[in-house]
Enzyme design. Structure first.
Site, PDB file in Angstrom:
ATOM      1  N   ILE A  63       0.891  -1.162   0.000  1.00 45.49           N
ATOM      2  CA  ILE A  63       0.000   0.000   0.000  1.00 45.49           C
ATOM      3  C   ILE A  63       0.931   1.214   0.000  1.00 45.49           C
ATOM      4  CG2 ILE A  63      -0.184  -0.011   2.540  1.00 45.49           C
ATOM      5  CD1 ILE A  63      -3.014   1.098   2.274  1.00 45.49           C
ATOM      6  N   SER A  64       0.740   2.113  -0.949  1.00 46.19           N
ATOM      7  CA  SER A  64       1.639   3.269  -1.067  1.00 46.19           C
ATOM      8  C   SER A  64       1.561   4.139   0.185  1.00 46.19           C
ATOM      9  CB  SER A  64       1.260   4.115  -2.283  1.00 46.19           C
ATOM     10  OG  SER A  64       1.540   3.439  -3.477  1.00 46.19           O
TER      11      SER A  64
END
Length: 213
Positions: A63-64
């Site tokens: 997940i960025s």
């Protein structure tokens, strides 16, 4: 799937950090303030969900970090009912930000395990993209083109020509380009053949993969 006052307080602190790092789009900041990022992560990461960091989400993906999500979202200049193609659904967090901004989101995920998980998760959170699909992001979704904008959430060694062709004139493609380190790149389509390119510094993403199907 609880979202508590404590979580909201942590989100408020995160938004303040993003403002301090230069994010100015109030709609993007408000979207991040609303979305329970901890619910997009494995429960073992819940206590860290509102740190400005990337975390693993399975299948070798991440997940960025919130700053990256906010930065890319800001570059898109999202308006209500914009039709946006997202390459790399991942956990669905970036998808949720775009839907919360009022966009009609068409998203592709190449990892089937993630696709199945995220397709179940998003409706539980009240997030309803226009279309989620399992497939090759390099090919885009020509059947739904043209798009007001396209966002790529993985590092691409090249700009896929299929994506350029699916962009409206005046549309914006936001893509991290490069191998080990990527340069965040914005391409604005000026006419049938010309694109204006602007670069925004280095980021790190997992690689954009193809030909899984």
């Amino acid at each position: 799937m609880k979202d508590t006052a404590k979580h909201q307080g942590l989100r408020n602190q995160l938004v303040k950090q993003l403002e301090d790092k230069g994010i100015k789009d109030i709609n993007v900041l408000n979207a991040i303030k609303k979305i329970p990022r901890h619910l997009f992560l494995n429960s073992s990461f819940e206590d860290f969900a509102y740190q400005d960091k990337a975390f693993p989400i399975g299948a070798g993906q991440t997940i960025s970090q919130p700053y990256t999500v906010a930065f890319q979202s800001e570059l898109l200049q999202v308006e209500k009912d914009h039709k946006i193609l997202e390459i790399g659904t991942g956990s669905g967090y970036q998808t949720a930000v775009l839907v919360t901004l009022g966009a009609k989101v068409y998203s592709i995920e190449r990892q089937n395990e993630l696709f199945k998980t995220t397709k179940l998760l998003l409706p539980k959170l009240g997030i309803r993209p226009s279309h989620l699909t399992f497939g090759d992001g390099y090919k885009g979704l020509p059947q739904f083109a043209p798009f007001d904008s396209i966002i790529v959430t993985a590092g691409a060694p090249i700009i896929p020509q299929a994506l350029l062709s699916q962009l409206k004139i005046g549309g914006r493609l936001v893509i991290p380009l490069g191998d080990d380190v990527q340069v965040m790149t914005l391409l604005v389509r000026k006419n049938e053949t010309q694109f204006e390119k602007t670069e925004f510094g280095d980021f790190r993403f997992v690689p954009l993969l193809e030909n899984k199907n």
